[in-house]
Scaffold this active site. Structure first.
Site, mmCIF file in Angstrom:
data_model
loop_
_atom_site.group_PDB
_atom_site.id
_atom_site.type_symbol
_atom_site.label_atom_id
_atom_site.label_comp_id
_atom_site.label_asym_id
_atom_site.label_seq_id
_atom_site.Cartn_x
_atom_site.Cartn_y
_atom_site.Cartn_z
ATOM 1 N N LYS A 13 0.838 -1.196 0.000
ATOM 2 C CA LYS A 13 0.000 0.000 0.000
ATOM 3 C C LYS A 13 0.872 1.245 0.000
ATOM 4 O O LYS A 13 2.022 1.196 0.455
ATOM 5 C CB LYS A 13 -0.867 0.012 1.268
ATOM 6 N N ARG A 54 -10.359 -11.343 1.920
ATOM 7 C CA ARG A 54 -11.267 -12.342 1.334
ATOM 8 C C ARG A 54 -10.656 -13.744 1.365
ATOM 9 O O ARG A 54 -11.385 -14.730 1.391
ATOM 10 C CB ARG A 54 -11.648 -11.904 -0.089
HETATM 11 N N1 BES Z 1 -8.250 -3.595 4.213
HETATM 12 C C1 BES Z 1 -8.369 -3.201 2.852
HETATM 13 C C2 BES Z 1 -9.659 -2.429 2.583
HETATM 14 C C3 BES Z 1 -9.793 -1.077 3.242
HETATM 15 C C4 BES Z 1 -9.415 0.049 2.561
HETATM 16 C C5 BES Z 1 -10.348 -0.946 4.482
HETATM 17 C C6 BES Z 1 -9.559 1.285 3.145
HETATM 18 C C7 BES Z 1 -10.495 0.285 5.081
HETATM 19 C C8 BES Z 1 -10.116 1.409 4.402
HETATM 20 C C9 BES Z 1 -8.358 -4.430 1.962
HETATM 21 O O1 BES Z 1 -7.583 -5.479 2.396
HETATM 22 C C10 BES Z 1 -7.792 -4.002 0.662
HETATM 23 O O2 BES Z 1 -6.643 -3.647 0.633
HETATM 24 N N2 BES Z 1 -8.598 -4.018 -0.374
HETATM 25 C C11 BES Z 1 -8.180 -3.624 -1.664
HETATM 26 C C12 BES Z 1 -8.686 -4.636 -2.656
HETATM 27 C C13 BES Z 1 -8.080 -4.498 -4.015
HETATM 28 C C14 BES Z 1 -6.607 -4.859 -4.001
HETATM 29 C C15 BES Z 1 -8.835 -5.400 -4.965
HETATM 30 C C16 BES Z 1 -8.775 -2.254 -1.943
HETATM 31 O O3 BES Z 1 -9.888 -1.970 -1.508
HETATM 32 O O4 BES Z 1 -8.075 -1.440 -2.552
HETATM 33 MN MN MN Z 2 -5.551 -5.312 1.817
#
Ligand code: BES
Ligand code: MN
Ligand code: ZN
Length: 503
Positions: free
Chosen positions: A279, A353
């Site tokens: 990230k 997931r």
């Molecule tokens: N934990 C994150 C989602 C999230 C984002 C929660 C912002 C709270 C605030 C999750 O694991 C994630 O990183 N999701 C990705 C999925 C993508 C790679 C398909 C996302 O939402 O960008």
């Molecule tokens: Mn994630």
């Protein structure tokens, strides 16, 4: 903090401050408010007619009563227009009043339901008031060591009520509100706690606190057990971290033997760096809150136990970190899930997931009458619905309706997104059964479509709490940071389930 329900007349009750909620468009004072006004030679009327206080929702004014009544101060708080009244407004108003009282360094204050002249059962009103006060005063301070004496705490809140039977109703509702608020505190504390303390092992220790109660069984499984059982999707995520993963199972048998079991599954990534699909650095620290789903289901079962709900609940929490490292799972890898189905990794940041896939499959062992999972699953859900709404997707209309009903009562709002067939196309993989992302479009939905592959035939609802789990700004009864969202919703859902059974 102590919540007390006392028989008596609020106009004769001695306290540092009495909170009087007031409608914007009701000019006439009635009942005890009128009496207090009379005793104080028109103090309340004067504040209102002078234009200092209009009664707009969340507006507050504090006035000294100079000995005219036993309460030292009157705290007027606005609850808006009468026709627009909701219990949610009352929660907010009492939270705001309570914070005002705390800022004055007072240790105690009081109120009466007589001030809220509305056609609502007194139990629900009392519950909303106590929830507002309690949840609004939340502070997370265990990591503050300097000037701890400056941390202000209210010790006591008293609801004064004249009628005997009302006292009984209000007392039991206040008690319920206290139990639920404690559970929300428990959840908020877990979510606020940094990732170096709230590790998977740390979460298992929190579960142990719940398991001290009667009729609760806790099992904490380690990575060797996961390996033996084939939870390779969860293990894949855990691979990059030195912090050992845990699969936490909490069972509460409040119902009869053979009664249906409700499975609550919570995402618990104790820190989500994104893994190899790292990230961006900005605000990455907030990803300590990526275990908010797990914390919420743990809070919910704790409240269910303390409220002695007559339901059988099992809570499943796959807890792990998601870190990059020499042993970390990588884009392109294929994982074989507990269900036997294979998953191609497109992004290691779509980790929640994967952990949920194995937990949802495992839930099938309880032959549950319902599975509800709660997860900070996708940023896409926040884009779709905003910061303040839970995204709902699922396979069972009755179950979805039950969640909607609970949402209406608690104001933990949910909104459904569709799970149509074509979304399922987007997660098909060329070399495995599924891939773990379906692209940017409809990201919250393709995530849910992915989860659905691991649920089996059981009625299932998925709640994406990525928006409301962590707040950027203070709200009336939720300070910025961890909100504890999901706890009140699930407790209400379980309460209603207990009452009405499966229908
Ligand atoms: N934990 C994150 C989602 C999230 C984002 C929660 C912002 C709270 C605030 C999750 O694991 C994630 O990183 N999701 C990705 C999925 C993508 C790679 C398909 C996302 O939402 O960008
Ligand atoms: Mn994630
Ligand atoms: Zn995540």
């Amino acid at each position: 903090m102590k919540f007390i329900v006392k028989k008596g007349n609020i106009a004769e009750f001695k306290s540092e401050a009495v909170v009087i909620p007031h409608f914007e468009d009701v000019k006439e004072l009635k009942g005890k408010a009128k009496l207090l006004d009379k005793k104080s030679s028109g103090l309340i009327k004067e504040i209102i007619s002078g234009g200092d206080f209009e009664g707009k929702h969340l507006q507050v004014t504090v006035t000294h009563t100079r000995g005219s009544i036993p309460a030292k101060r009157i705290v007027l708080v606005g609850i808006g227009k009468k026709a627009d009244f909701t219990l949610e407004k009352l929660r907010g108003a009492y939270a705001t009043a309570a914070k005002q009282v705390r800022s004055l360094k007072l240790k105690e204050f009081s109120t009466s339901l007589d001030f809220v002249s509305i056609n609502q059962p007194s139990g629900q009103t009392a519950q909303a008031i106590v929830e507002g006060v309690s949840l609004g005063l939340y502070q997370f301070t265990p990591f503050k060591t300097v000037e701890r004496d400056k941390i202000r705490e209210i010790k006591e809140f008293t609801i004064v009520e004249e009628k005997d039977e009302s006292c009984i109703t209000i007392r039991s509702s206040a008690k319920a509100a206290e139990i639920i608020s404690n559970a929300v505190y428990f959840t908020r504390d877990m979510v606020s706690t940094p990732g170096n303390s709230m590790t998977p092992t740390g979460m298992a220790e929190e579960a142990r606190k719940v398991a001290k109660r009667k009729n609760v069984i806790l099992k904490v499984f380690d990575e060797a057990w996961m390996k033996k059982n084939g939870m390779n999707a969860l293990l894949g995520v855990a691979q990059g971290s030195n912090e050992p993963a845990r699969f936490i199972v909490l069972e509460y048998k409040g119902g009869k033997q053979g009664d249906p079991v409700i499975a609550l599954v919570g995402k618990a990534i104790t820190f989500d760096s994104g893994g190899i699909s790292l990230k961006p650095a900005e605000k990455m620290g907030e990803m300590k809150s990526d275990m908010a789903g797990g914390a919420a289901v743990m809070g919910a079962i704790m409240a269910a136990v303390d409220l002695r709900l007559k339901v059988n609940v099992v809570v499943l929490i796959p807890a792990t970190e998601n870190l990059p490292g020499g042993r970390a799972y990588k884009p392109g890898d294929v994982l074989r899930s507990l269900s036997g189905q294979t998953i191609e990794i497109i992004s290691t940041d779509a980790e929640g997931r994967l952990t949920l896939a194995d937990a949802l499959t495992y839930a099938g062992r309880f032959k549950p009458a319902a599975i509800v999972d709660v997860a900070t699953l996708t940023g896409a859900c926040v884009i779709a619905l905003g910061d303040n709404v839970i995204g709902m997707m699922g396979t069972d209309d009755i179950l979805k309706q039950k969640i909607r009903n609970a949402a209406a009562k608690t104001s933990e709002r949910v909104w459904e997104l569709p799970l149509w067939e074509d979304y399922h196309e987007l997660i098909k993989s060329d070399i495995a059964d599924y891939k773990n992302t379906g692209g940017r479009a409809g990201g919250a939905i393709t995530a849910a479509a992915f989860l659905s592959k691991f649920v089996g035939k059981y009625p299932w609802v998925h709640l994406d709490i990525a928006g409301p789990a962590w707040l950027e700004k203070d709200q009336p009864y939720m300070p910025k940071g961890a909100s504890g969202v999901g706890v009140r919703l699930l407790v209400q859902f379980l309460k209603d389930w207990q009452k009405k059974g499966k229908n």
